[in-house]
Design a protein around this motif. Structure first.
Motif, short mmCIF file in Angstrom:
data_model
loop_
_atom_site.label_atom_id
_atom_site.label_comp_id
_atom_site.label_asym_id
_atom_site.label_seq_id
_atom_site.Cartn_x
_atom_site.Cartn_y
_atom_site.Cartn_z
N MET A 51 4.29 43.26 -5.75
CA MET A 51 4.35 44.48 -4.95
C MET A 51 3.00 44.81 -4.34
SD MET A 51 6.85 46.88 -7.29
CE MET A 51 6.64 48.33 -6.23
N GLY A 52 3.05 45.43 -3.17
CA GLY A 52 1.82 45.77 -2.46
C GLY A 52 1.34 47.19 -2.68
N ARG A 53 2.08 47.98 -3.46
CA ARG A 53 1.72 49.39 -3.66
C ARG A 53 1.29 49.64 -5.10
NH1 ARG A 53 5.51 49.54 0.45
NH2 ARG A 53 5.08 51.03 2.13
N TRP A 54 0.13 49.11 -5.45
CA TRP A 54 -0.47 49.43 -6.74
C TRP A 54 -1.23 50.75 -6.65
CZ3 TRP A 54 -1.22 46.64 -11.53
CH2 TRP A 54 -0.36 45.56 -11.66
N SER A 55 -1.80 51.02 -5.52
CA SER A 55 -2.43 52.32 -5.27
C SER A 55 -2.10 52.73 -3.84
CB SER A 55 -3.95 52.25 -5.47
OG SER A 55 -4.53 51.30 -4.58
N VAL A 56 -1.80 54.01 -3.67
CA VAL A 56 -1.44 54.54 -2.36
C VAL A 56 -2.37 55.69 -2.00
CG1 VAL A 56 0.97 53.85 -2.60
CG2 VAL A 56 0.26 56.11 -3.39
N LYS A 57 -2.53 55.89 -0.72
CA LYS A 57 -3.43 56.94 -0.25
C LYS A 57 -2.88 58.30 -0.63
CE LYS A 57 -5.58 58.82 3.92
NZ LYS A 57 -5.66 58.74 5.39
N ASP A 58 -3.76 59.11 -1.19
CA ASP A 58 -3.39 60.47 -1.54
C ASP A 58 -3.49 61.35 -0.30
OD1 ASP A 58 -2.77 62.74 -3.11
OD2 ASP A 58 -4.91 63.21 -3.26
N ARG A 59 -2.35 61.86 0.15
CA ARG A 59 -2.33 62.63 1.40
C ARG A 59 -2.22 64.13 1.16
NH1 ARG A 59 2.12 59.50 4.95
NH2 ARG A 59 3.25 59.53 2.97
N MET A 119 -1.56 57.98 9.46
CA MET A 119 -1.91 56.69 8.88
C MET A 119 -1.61 56.70 7.40
SD MET A 119 -3.23 53.73 9.86
CE MET A 119 -4.26 54.12 11.28
N TYR A 120 -0.84 55.74 6.96
CA TYR A 120 -0.49 55.63 5.55
C TYR A 120 -1.06 54.32 5.02
CZ TYR A 120 2.33 55.17 1.31
OH TYR A 120 2.75 55.02 0.01
N THR A 121 -1.90 54.40 4.00
CA THR A 121 -2.60 53.24 3.48
C THR A 121 -2.19 52.99 2.04
OG1 THR A 121 -4.50 53.85 4.84
CG2 THR A 121 -4.86 52.18 3.16
N TYR A 122 -1.98 51.73 1.69
CA TYR A 122 -1.67 51.37 0.31
C TYR A 122 -2.29 50.02 0.01
CZ TYR A 122 2.14 48.98 2.83
OH TYR A 122 2.86 48.22 3.71
N ARG A 123 -2.52 49.79 -1.27
CA ARG A 123 -3.24 48.60 -1.71
C ARG A 123 -2.52 47.94 -2.88
NH1 ARG A 123 -9.36 51.18 -1.51
NH2 ARG A 123 -9.75 50.69 0.68
N GLY A 124 -2.61 46.62 -2.92
CA GLY A 124 -2.02 45.84 -4.01
C GLY A 124 -3.01 44.85 -4.56
N LEU A 125 -2.52 43.92 -5.33
CA LEU A 125 -3.40 42.89 -5.90
C LEU A 125 -3.73 41.79 -4.92
CD1 LEU A 125 -1.78 42.43 -9.44
CD2 LEU A 125 -3.70 43.91 -8.79
N TRP A 126 -2.94 41.69 -3.84
CA TRP A 126 -3.10 40.54 -2.95
C TRP A 126 -3.36 40.94 -1.49
CZ3 TRP A 126 -3.60 37.18 -6.56
CH2 TRP A 126 -2.84 37.29 -7.72
N GLU A 167 -1.97 49.09 6.16
CA GLU A 167 -1.99 50.38 6.85
C GLU A 167 -0.74 50.49 7.71
OE1 GLU A 167 -5.53 50.47 9.13
OE2 GLU A 167 -6.87 50.79 7.41
N THR A 168 -0.06 51.62 7.59
CA THR A 168 1.15 51.85 8.35
C THR A 168 0.98 53.12 9.18
OG1 THR A 168 2.53 50.84 6.65
CG2 THR A 168 3.65 52.24 8.25
N THR A 169 1.24 53.02 10.47
CA THR A 169 1.10 54.17 11.37
C THR A 169 2.42 54.92 11.44
OG1 THR A 169 1.73 52.88 13.31
CG2 THR A 169 -0.60 52.89 12.72
N THR A 179 2.71 48.13 10.95
CA THR A 179 2.00 47.86 9.70
C THR A 179 1.07 46.68 9.89
OG1 THR A 179 3.86 48.65 8.38
CG2 THR A 179 2.24 47.27 7.27
N GLU A 180 -0.16 46.87 9.47
CA GLU A 180 -1.16 45.81 9.50
C GLU A 180 -1.67 45.60 8.09
OE1 GLU A 180 -4.23 46.64 12.24
OE2 GLU A 180 -2.93 46.60 14.02
N CYS A 181 -1.72 44.34 7.67
CA CYS A 181 -2.15 44.02 6.31
C CYS A 181 -3.31 43.04 6.34
CB CYS A 181 -1.00 43.41 5.50
SG CYS A 181 0.39 44.55 5.20
N ARG A 182 -4.20 43.21 5.40
CA ARG A 182 -5.34 42.31 5.26
C ARG A 182 -5.23 41.60 3.93
NH1 ARG A 182 -10.67 43.31 3.22
NH2 ARG A 182 -10.13 45.52 3.03
#
Length: 243
Positions: free
Chosen positions: A27-35, A43-50, A54-56, A61-64
C-alpha cells in the motif's frame, strides 16, 4: 479441542494475516498529509514504503518511486526490512501449514512429521506477526515525532525542518509551510495482520501439542495384568510361593 480444528483455524488465520501483511507492505498510504487547519486543500499527499504521491483536486496523481538505498534513514530501511521479512515468513508458513493439515492425506507422510511441520509453521507465523507489528509501530512512532517537530517548525515559520519526511527528500511546493503527516490506513492493516498472524501461530503450536499427545502409543491394561499372573504362576507350587 481437536487437533484438526486447531490446525484448520490456525491455517485460515495465517492465510488472512499473510494477505493483510502483503497488502500493507504494498500500500502507498503509510502516512497521509494532515489537512486539519490547512486552507489549501487542492493537493493531497501521501507516502508509502516504495513511493511518494500527490493527487490534485482534478484527480491527477503523480508519484515518485523510492528505489534508492543511501538517501533514506536507517529507521526507514529497518521498517522496510521488517515488513519484507514478515511477508516472506508468512508466505512460507502458509505453504508449510497447508501440507501439515490432517485433512490432507499423504501416504508417505507420518503424523509425527505433520505435527513437527505444524509447530514450525506456528513459530513462523508468530515471527511474521511480530515483524509486521514492529515495523508498523516503528513507522508510527516516527510519524508522531515528525508531526510534533514539523508542527512546531511551521508555527515558528521555520521552513528548514523535515522530521521523518526528510528522509524522503523533502516535500516542498505543497502549500504554505512544511506539510505534516498522520497515520495512513496501511499502518492499521499491518497491525491487524500482525495480530491475526500471532493468533494463528499460537493455534498451530497448540495443535502440535495435541497431535503429539494423540500420537503416543497406548497399551491396554489387560496386557500388564496377564503378565503379572504369569509371573506369579512361575513362582508358585501347590500354594507355596518361592522367593
Amino acid at each position: 479441542m481437536a487437533p484438526s480444528t486447531l490446525q484448520n483455524g490456525g491455517f485460515v488465520l495465517g492465510l488472512l494475516g499473510s494477505a493483510a501483511l502483503i497488502a500493507a507492505t504494498a500500500m502507498g498510504r503509510w502516512s497521509v498529509k494532515d489537512r486539519s487547519g490547512d486552507l489549501i486543500t487542492s493537493m493531497y499527499t501521501y507516502r508509502g514504503l516504495w513511493r511518494d504521491c500527490e493527487t490534485t483536486a482534478a484527480g491527477l496523481t503523480e508519484c515518485r518511486p523510492l528505489y534508492g538505498m543511501l538517501g533514506f534513514s536507517g529507521t526507514f530501511q529497518a521498517v522496510r526490512a521488517l515488513m519484507i521479512v514478515g511477508v516472506v515468513l508468512s508466505v512460507l508458513a502458509t505453504l508449510l501449514s497447508l501440507f501439515s493439515l490432517q485433512c490432507l492425506s499423504m501416504n508417505t507422510m507420518q503424523d509425527s512429521t505433520k505435527a513437527k511441520m505444524s509447530l514450525t509453521a506456528g513459530i513462523m507465523f508468530i515471527s511474521a506477526g511480530v515483524c509486521g507489528i514492529a515495523g508498523a509501530s516503528v513507522y508510527a512512532n516516527q510519524i508522531v515525532s515528525s508531526f510534533q517537530t514539523t508542527a512546531n517548525n511551521n508555527y515558528n515559520n521555520n521552513f528548514g525542518g523535515g522530521g521523518f519526511g526528510g528522509q524522503y527528500g523533502g516535500g516542498g511546493g505543497m502549500g504554505v509551510g512544511i506539510p505534516t503527516y498522520t497515520f495512513g490506513p496501511a499502518l492499521f492493516v499491518a497491525w491487524i495482520g500482525g495480530v491475526v498472524l500471532l493468533v494463528g501461530g499460537i493455534l498451530k503450536s497448540v495443535a502440535f501439542r495435541e497431535m503429539i499427545k494423540n500420537d503416543k502409543p497406548r497399551y491396554p491394561g489387560v496386557v500388564y495384568k496377564t503378565q503379572s499372573h504369569a509371573h506369579t504362576d512361575d513362582h508358585t507350587d501347590g500354594g507355596n510361593k518361592y522367593v
